[in-house]
Design a protein around this motif. Structure first.
Motif, PDB file in Angstrom:
ATOM      1  N   GLU A  31       0.833  -1.353   0.034  1.00 19.45           N
ATOM      2  CA  GLU A  31      -0.139   0.022  -0.006  1.00 19.45           C
ATOM      3  C   GLU A  31       0.891   1.216  -0.117  1.00 19.45           C
ATOM      4  O   GLU A  31       0.428   2.218  -0.739  1.00 19.45           O
ATOM      5  CB  GLU A  31      -0.779  -0.008   1.174  1.00 19.45           C
ATOM      6  N   ALA A  32       2.001   1.139   0.693  1.00 19.02           N
ATOM      7  CA  ALA A  32       2.891   2.436   0.813  1.00 19.02           C
ATOM      8  C   ALA A  32       3.304   2.602  -0.494  1.00 19.02           C
ATOM      9  O   ALA A  32       3.526   3.740  -0.903  1.00 19.02           O
ATOM     10  CB  ALA A  32       3.917   2.170   1.861  1.00 19.02           C
ATOM     11  N   ILE A  33       3.756   1.741  -1.055  1.00 22.70           N
ATOM     12  CA  ILE A  33       4.433   1.822  -2.384  1.00 22.70           C
ATOM     13  C   ILE A  33       3.488   2.493  -3.583  1.00 22.70           C
ATOM     14  O   ILE A  33       3.568   3.353  -4.075  1.00 22.70           O
ATOM     15  CB  ILE A  33       4.978   0.479  -2.951  1.00 22.70           C
ATOM     16  N   LEU A  34       2.188   1.867  -3.753  1.00 21.81           N
ATOM     17  CA  LEU A  34       1.159   2.282  -4.289  1.00 21.81           C
ATOM     18  C   LEU A  34       0.769   3.518  -4.118  1.00 21.81           C
ATOM     19  O   LEU A  34       0.090   4.401  -4.922  1.00 21.81           O
ATOM     20  CB  LEU A  34       0.104   1.024  -4.832  1.00 21.81           C
ATOM     21  N   VAL A  35       0.572   4.011  -2.814  1.00 19.64           N
ATOM     22  CA  VAL A  35      -0.004   5.158  -2.699  1.00 19.64           C
ATOM     23  C   VAL A  35       1.163   6.258  -2.977  1.00 19.64           C
ATOM     24  O   VAL A  35       0.639   7.354  -3.377  1.00 19.64           O
ATOM     25  CB  VAL A  35      -0.077   5.307  -1.080  1.00 19.64           C
ATOM     26  N   ALA A  36       2.269   6.013  -2.971  1.00 23.99           N
ATOM     27  CA  ALA A  36       3.608   6.816  -3.346  1.00 23.99           C
ATOM     28  C   ALA A  36       3.579   7.071  -4.800  1.00 23.99           C
ATOM     29  O   ALA A  36       3.621   8.163  -5.385  1.00 23.99           O
ATOM     30  CB  ALA A  36       4.876   6.382  -2.918  1.00 23.99           C
ATOM     31  N   VAL A  37       3.125   5.924  -5.504  1.00 22.66           N
ATOM     32  CA  VAL A  37       3.037   5.815  -6.947  1.00 22.66           C
ATOM     33  C   VAL A  37       1.793   6.768  -7.407  1.00 22.66           C
ATOM     34  O   VAL A  37       2.065   7.778  -8.112  1.00 22.66           O
ATOM     35  CB  VAL A  37       2.846   4.454  -7.564  1.00 22.66           C
ATOM     36  N   ASP A  38       0.610   6.842  -6.604  1.00 18.10           N
ATOM     37  CA  ASP A  38      -0.327   7.684  -7.109  1.00 18.10           C
ATOM     38  C   ASP A  38      -0.229   9.001  -6.572  1.00 18.10           C
ATOM     39  O   ASP A  38      -0.817   9.971  -7.422  1.00 18.10           O
ATOM     40  CB  ASP A  38      -1.783   6.943  -6.183  1.00 18.10           C
ATOM     41  N   ALA A  39       0.447   9.281  -5.761  1.00 22.57           N
ATOM     42  CA  ALA A  39       0.783  10.563  -5.316  1.00 22.57           C
ATOM     43  C   ALA A  39       1.782  11.276  -6.067  1.00 22.57           C
ATOM     44  O   ALA A  39       2.279  12.502  -5.958  1.00 22.57           O
ATOM     45  CB  ALA A  39       1.398  10.695  -3.910  1.00 22.57           C
ATOM     46  N   GLY A  40       2.451  10.532  -7.058  1.00 22.78           N
ATOM     47  CA  GLY A  40       3.511  11.126  -7.791  1.00 22.78           C
ATOM     48  C   GLY A  40       4.930  11.194  -7.313  1.00 22.78           C
ATOM     49  O   GLY A  40       5.774  11.756  -7.766  1.00 22.78           O
ATOM     50  N   LYS A  41       5.407  10.502  -6.039  1.00 22.90           N
ATOM     51  CA  LYS A  41       6.390  10.536  -5.503  1.00 22.90           C
ATOM     52  C   LYS A  41       7.587   9.366  -6.058  1.00 22.90           C
ATOM     53  O   LYS A  41       8.589   9.691  -5.999  1.00 22.90           O
ATOM     54  CB  LYS A  41       6.129  10.254  -3.779  1.00 22.90           C
ATOM     55  N   VAL A  42       6.822   8.338  -6.472  1.00 24.96           N
ATOM     56  CA  VAL A  42       7.634   7.422  -7.464  1.00 24.96           C
ATOM     57  C   VAL A  42       6.890   6.844  -8.481  1.00 24.96           C
ATOM     58  O   VAL A  42       5.639   7.069  -8.596  1.00 24.96           O
ATOM     59  CB  VAL A  42       8.057   6.299  -6.432  1.00 24.96           C
ATOM     60  N   ARG A  43       7.680   6.264  -9.477  1.00 25.91           N
ATOM     61  CA  ARG A  43       6.966   5.634 -10.608  1.00 25.91           C
ATOM     62  C   ARG A  43       7.457   4.285 -10.566  1.00 25.91           C
ATOM     63  O   ARG A  43       8.260   4.061 -10.214  1.00 25.91           O
ATOM     64  CB  ARG A  43       7.182   6.468 -11.976  1.00 25.91           C
ATOM     65  N   VAL A  44       6.389   3.360 -11.062  1.00 27.95           N
ATOM     66  CA  VAL A  44       6.908   1.837 -11.107  1.00 27.95           C
ATOM     67  C   VAL A  44       6.557   1.578 -12.762  1.00 27.95           C
ATOM     68  O   VAL A  44       5.809   2.079 -13.284  1.00 27.95           O
ATOM     69  CB  VAL A  44       6.429   0.853 -10.096  1.00 27.95           C
ATOM     70  N   LEU A  45       7.593   0.806 -13.164  1.00 31.43           N
ATOM     71  CA  LEU A  45       7.446   0.049 -14.340  1.00 31.43           C
ATOM     72  C   LEU A  45       7.026  -1.253 -14.213  1.00 31.43           C
ATOM     73  O   LEU A  45       7.814  -2.184 -13.580  1.00 31.43           O
ATOM     74  CB  LEU A  45       8.746  -0.082 -15.196  1.00 31.43           C
ATOM     75  N   CYS A  46       5.811  -1.808 -14.770  1.00 32.64           N
ATOM     76  CA  CYS A  46       5.230  -2.982 -14.754  1.00 32.64           C
ATOM     77  C   CYS A  46       5.332  -3.710 -15.948  1.00 32.64           C
ATOM     78  O   CYS A  46       4.787  -3.460 -17.153  1.00 32.64           O
ATOM     79  CB  CYS A  46       3.957  -2.851 -14.265  1.00 32.64           C
ATOM     80  N   ASP A  47       6.033  -4.705 -16.426  1.00 32.81           N
ATOM     81  CA  ASP A  47       6.187  -5.507 -17.591  1.00 32.81           C
ATOM     82  C   ASP A  47       4.930  -6.120 -17.820  1.00 32.81           C
ATOM     83  O   ASP A  47       4.267  -6.659 -16.794  1.00 32.81           O
ATOM     84  CB  ASP A  47       7.527  -6.630 -17.321  1.00 32.81           C
ATOM     85  N   PRO A  48       4.393  -6.321 -18.791  1.00 29.55           N
ATOM     86  CA  PRO A  48       3.011  -6.966 -19.160  1.00 29.55           C
ATOM     87  C   PRO A  48       3.071  -8.388 -18.834  1.00 29.55           C
ATOM     88  O   PRO A  48       2.081  -8.821 -18.458  1.00 29.55           O
ATOM     89  CB  PRO A  48       2.982  -6.911 -20.782  1.00 29.55           C
ATOM     90  N   VAL A  49       4.319  -9.205 -18.534  1.00 30.34           N
ATOM     91  CA  VAL A  49       4.340 -10.516 -18.324  1.00 30.34           C
ATOM     92  C   VAL A  49       3.885 -10.563 -16.703  1.00 30.34           C
ATOM     93  O   VAL A  49       3.136 -11.391 -16.214  1.00 30.34           O
ATOM     94  CB  VAL A  49       5.545 -10.999 -18.492  1.00 30.34           C
TER      95      VAL A  49
END
Length: 144
Positions: A31-49
């Protein structure tokens, strides 16, 4: 001038723990990771696999309804900081998974057909003929 927002790849287990909420400690971390993503503090790259793995694990191992899996993933992918190559394509595939197509691979094939080939799809799966806009082909498509 502000610092660029860092990017890190994301693994299936982070997404799975966030959606399942079945391990309090791992859910809190996810949740902390995805909240930070949503807040624009970090970005994550998700491979389609990785998306495919998440769908498979949640629907097969945990027997979650595909509509719930699709809805949860659409919410996550909708964040601007959640990067997926060809994101619109996978959002369309997830929408199909949540409504008319039973398997993520088939949903991706249908999304590709709808996005790139005017709906034409070589497949022997007759159920895919029911997907609006998809023309299922079993024989070589003739241009003459």
């Amino acid at each position: 001038m502000s610092e660029p927002v860092p990017v890190a790849a994301i693994d299936a287990n982070v997404i799975i723990r966030y959606i399942l909420r079945n391990d309090e400690r791992l859910y809190a971390l996810a949740e902390a990771i995805l909240v930070a993503v949503d807040a624009g503090k970090v970005r994550v790259l998700c491979d389609p696999v990785i998306l495919s793995e998440v769908v498979f694990v949640l629907t097969k191992t945990y027997e979650m309804p595909r509509e719930e899996v699709a809805g949860g993933l659409i919410d996550i992918l909708s964040s601007p900081g959640f990067l997926v190559p060809n994101k619109a394509h996978y959002l369309r595939a997830l929408a199909l998974l949540g409504t008319t197509v039973a398997h993520f691979g088939d949903a991706c094939a249908c999304a590709a057909a709808l996005d790139e080939t005017e709906g034409r799809l070589y497949s022997f799966d007759r159920k895919l003929s029911r997907v609006e806009g998809v023309t299922r082909l079993e024989r070589v498509w003739r241009t003459d």
